[in-house]
Motif scaffolding. Structure first.
Motif: not given
Length: 796
Positions: A493-501
């Motif tokens: 449930n942690n922050q995913p890496d970059t999505i759509a910049n």
């Protein structure tokens, strides 16, 4: 004398008959796990083997027969749970519980879940396999309602049984989607803090994720209005008789990191504890289909499952899919609101909420182009400064059932991905592994961008149009990883890496569990089912030692009392584990709570502090704030002409913690065991009645684990020093593709929700000890350890 003797014998006979009647009645309420049964709409004889933990293994000649059987056996073990689940979204809890549930019904009446379900069903293809199988499942449920015994809860509360419909199934999924969301707790709260204290305080709360955190890698208004909105959402979810979904862990390791050269899969969704627990397990086998699945009450398709070819599970994505908009009424016409193109009329509907032993309540629901107005759910709609809630779930047609059908009937990895792409809400991380060596993680949910740089974690401007949705992202822009070079996928449930910049906005949990998972997975390349089962029970904090080091580096050790020094020594020697015999977690959690209270409550006040404490944001702030040497929050605004420092706040908090624990647990610090203050009781809705509590609730038990460790336990910080666990692993599953028939799992209490079933709580001891039981798939083994219920076509 003879008359007295006859009277005595008559009394004895009456008493015996009375108790015999009770015995017969209670036995009649037990689920039927053996014998023969005739059902309508069954084509061929179907066998249901109930194994030694009451899990049905359904062998049928076709899937419709299997789903009819599933509906029947699911209902006989979980009908009361189904009844509660289907009543939440359409605002029907007050019908059975009375005025205590009016607040819940008023809130849910405005969300639009019931209306969204109706619209979806109108568009369904009645010839689709999804529709046919759901209809078969409902047919099984309804035949139990018609012909099976009435669960005792229905009798005690006075509920009339009603047939189940497809709309009930969609409403259940709608409630599940809402319970995932954190925006309803957080957005109004942050707006209050912004208005009450200003930007200088707000910017230090680290609202957005720290860019150095452990990411999942991817291949105008009044404070009172906002405060009321926070209270509505928080209290409704807290008092709901069905627990919310709150988090989860899952990881899948590739064949390159196991001793067998086959994939290992682990998943433990974190959900509010209840009795019965959330999941109902069922194993279905037909000539062209097999699935060992985990079902929620009233839903035909499993949310978790595996077979001999693949396994899938879920965690909460925690993306932001709810936005709040402050609307602006037409000053000359309160039936209109302002938009970028002029004034528009509110859409107005009404609902009647039936309340047991009370008059009906007529609710007026006003909506804008953004969504329903959510002000003052208890006292009616405010005509000033209305706040609308925009929720992606009711904005887009719901295809969740169709998605679950595709995922649970897949033949290849691409089928799973297609199913995941169909889920617009709730936001989920779907974890995947298969017998061919593939591993994957896909984030499900319809993601979108707003027109401006508006921060979605605050109340947005509804009148200007500048904060409206600008773009819906294609699924291929969602975070995901397929067969990554690092040979594992995970989610905590942690922050995913970059999505759509961009770093996609959400209400992600701190990195604690993610950091620990990576610490364990990364260096090890010889994973087995046994070592995986140890990891899923791991209760060691990855950040507590750093927090303790930060404190001890600035403290004056000699300024503390002897007992306080002993407590410091215990913390410094602590390895971060949270077991029931350990003393350090008791000290640590009391100190952490008082450090947060002494840091934030003077500015926020007690009410807002407690509300902040109930959000994921507060969990992320524990480590972040303590690292700051200079912070506007360190100063206690209630002490005139004195400016407190970090050292003073932390030291005072520690002294207060030890003094409080001495008053609570005595002077002998070695007796402050974690298990004395950290306990779990599984609450049944009927357990709120004091004299029935011991018959329906399960527990309490001292428990290992803590907040934000892999063995994650949810509890509230408060002044009592007692940590009553409210949420945690709803199941633990480990799927071993080298030995699929010996994969393992556990439920928190038992398979059945029927208090007269021997499977009501027969797994609780194993669960408390971190043990497992086999998920049986071998038919010969199943037959030898099971009772058999034969279901025959009724026309034979």
């Amino acid at each position: 004398m003879r008359i007295l003797k006859k009277i005595f014998i008559s009394i004895v006979v009456i008493i015996l008959l009375f108790f015999a009647g009770i015995w017969i009645y209670f036995n009649s309420l037990k689920p039927t796990y053996a014998g023969e049964l005739q059902l309508d709409n069954i084509e061929d004889e179907t066998s249901v083997y109930f194994d030694d933990y009451g899990i049905p293994h359904i062998y049928a000649q076709n899937q419709e027969d299997a789903l009819t059987a599933l509906g029947y056996v699911h209902a006989q073990d979980r009908l009361f749970q189904m009844e509660l689940m289907r009543r939440i979204a359409p605002a029907r809890l007050s019908e059975i519980f009375g005025k205590d549930m009016v607040k819940n019904d008023l809130f849910f009446s405005k969300l639009g879940i019931d209306e969204a379900s109706k619209k979806t069903i109108e568009k369904l293809d009645k010839n689709s396999e999804t529709y046919k199988l759901c209809t078969a499942y409902l047919n099984g449920v309804n035949q139990f309602i018609e012909n099976g015994p009435t669960p005792i809860e229905f009798t005690l509360i006075g509920i009339e049984k009603e047939k189940y419909t497809l709309k009930d199934m969609y409403n259940i999924l709608g409630y599940m989607s809402f319970s995932f969301a954190m925006a309803q707790k957080t957005d109004p709260l942050l707006s209050v803090i912004q208005q009450k204290l200003g930007e200088n305080y707000l910017k230090e709360l680290n609202i957005d994720s720290n860019p150095n955190s452990t990411f999942i890698k991817t291949s105008k208004s009044t404070i009172e209005s906002f405060e009321n909105l926070i209270v509505q959402a928080s209290e409704v979810l807290k008092t709901s008789p069905i627990p919310p979904f709150i988090g989860s862990n899952s990881w899948v390791v590739s064949s390159k990191k196991t001793t067998t050269g086959k994939v290992l899969f682990a998943n433990d969704p974190h959900i509010g504890y209840s009795q019965p627990s959330v999941w109902f397990e069922a194993h279905i086998v037909t000539p062209n289909y097999e699935m060992y699945g985990y079902h929620i009450a009233g839903v035909a398709f499993p949310l978790l499952g595996h077979n001999r070819k693949y396994a899938y599970g879920l965690t909460m994505f925690e993306n932001d899919d709810i936005d709040f908009y402050q609307e602006e009424n037409n000053p000359t016409n309160n039936n209109q609101y302002k938009t970028a193109n002029g004034y528009s009329n509110y859409t107005t509907t009404s609902k009647t909420i039936k309340v047991k032993n009370e008059d009906d309540i007529l609710v007026e629901i006003k909506s804008t182009n953004h969504g329903p107005i959510m002000n003052n759910a208890i006292d009616g709609i405010s005509q000033t400064e209305p706040i609308a809630m925009s929720w992606i779930y009711t904005k887009i047609d719901a295809n969740v059932l169709e998605a679950l059908y595709h995922i649970s009937r897949a033949t290849k990895m691409a089928d799973i991905k297609k199913g995941v792409s169909m889920i617009h809400a709730p936001g989920l991380n779907i974890m995947y592994g298969d017998a061919d060596g593939n591993i994957a993680w896909w984030a499900a949910g319809k993601l979108y961008k707003l027109k401006s740089n508006a921060n979605r974690k605050f109340i947005l401007n509804g009148a200007s149009g500048e904060d409206d949705v600008e773009e819906y992202l294609d699924f291929n822009q969602n975070p995901m990883a397929e067969n990554p070079s690092w040979n594992y996928v995970y989610s905590a449930n942690n922050q995913p890496d970059t999505i759509a910049n961009i770093l996609y906005p959400g209400y992600y949990l701190p990195e604690d569990r993610a950091k620990r998972i990576v610490q364990l997975l990364e260096p090890k390349n010889n994973w087995t089912k046994e070592t995986m089962s140890q990891m899923i029970n791991d209760n060691t904090s990855s950040v507590s030692s750093d927090i303790i080091k930060e404190f001890t580096s600035i403290m004056d050790y000699n300024s503390f009392s002897k007992n306080e020094q002993n407590a410091i020594d215990i913390l410094q020697l602590w390895d971060g584990s949270n077991t029931i015999d350990n003393v350090a977690p008791t000290i640590y959690n009391k100190w952490i709570y008082l450090y947060l209270k002494n840091t934030f409550e003077d500015e926020l006040g007690e009410k807002l502090f407690n509300q902040l404490n109930a959000t994921h944001l507060m969990k992320r702030m524990i480590a972040n704030q303590i690292e700051k040497e200079n912070s506007i929050w360190w100063d206690n605004v209630n002490t005139n002409n004195i400016k407190e420092t970090k050292k003073e706040i932390l030291t005072t908090s520690f002294t207060q913690a030890i003094n409080s624990l001495e008053n609570q647990l005595g002077d002998n610090i070695m007796l402050w065991n974690w298990g004395k203050v950290h306990t779990l009781e599984h609450p049944h809705p009927i357990g709120t009645i004091s004299y029935l509590k011991k018959y329906f609730n399960v527990g309490p038990f001292p428990m290992n684990g803590a907040r934000e460790v892999i063995d994650n336990r949810g509890f509230e910080y408060n002044d009592s020093g007692i940590y009553k666990i409210t949420a945690g692993p709803s199941t633990r599953r480990i799927i071993d593709f080298s030995d699929i028939e010996n994969s393992i799992s556990i439920l928190p209490t038992g398979q059945s929700g029927n208090p007269f079933s021997k499977h009501f709580k027969d797994q609780v001891e194993m669960y408390n000890k971190g043990q497992f039981r086999k998920m049986k798939m071998n038919k010969k083994e199943i037959i030898t350890t099971s009772t058999k219920l034969t279901i025959l076509p009724k026309n034979e």
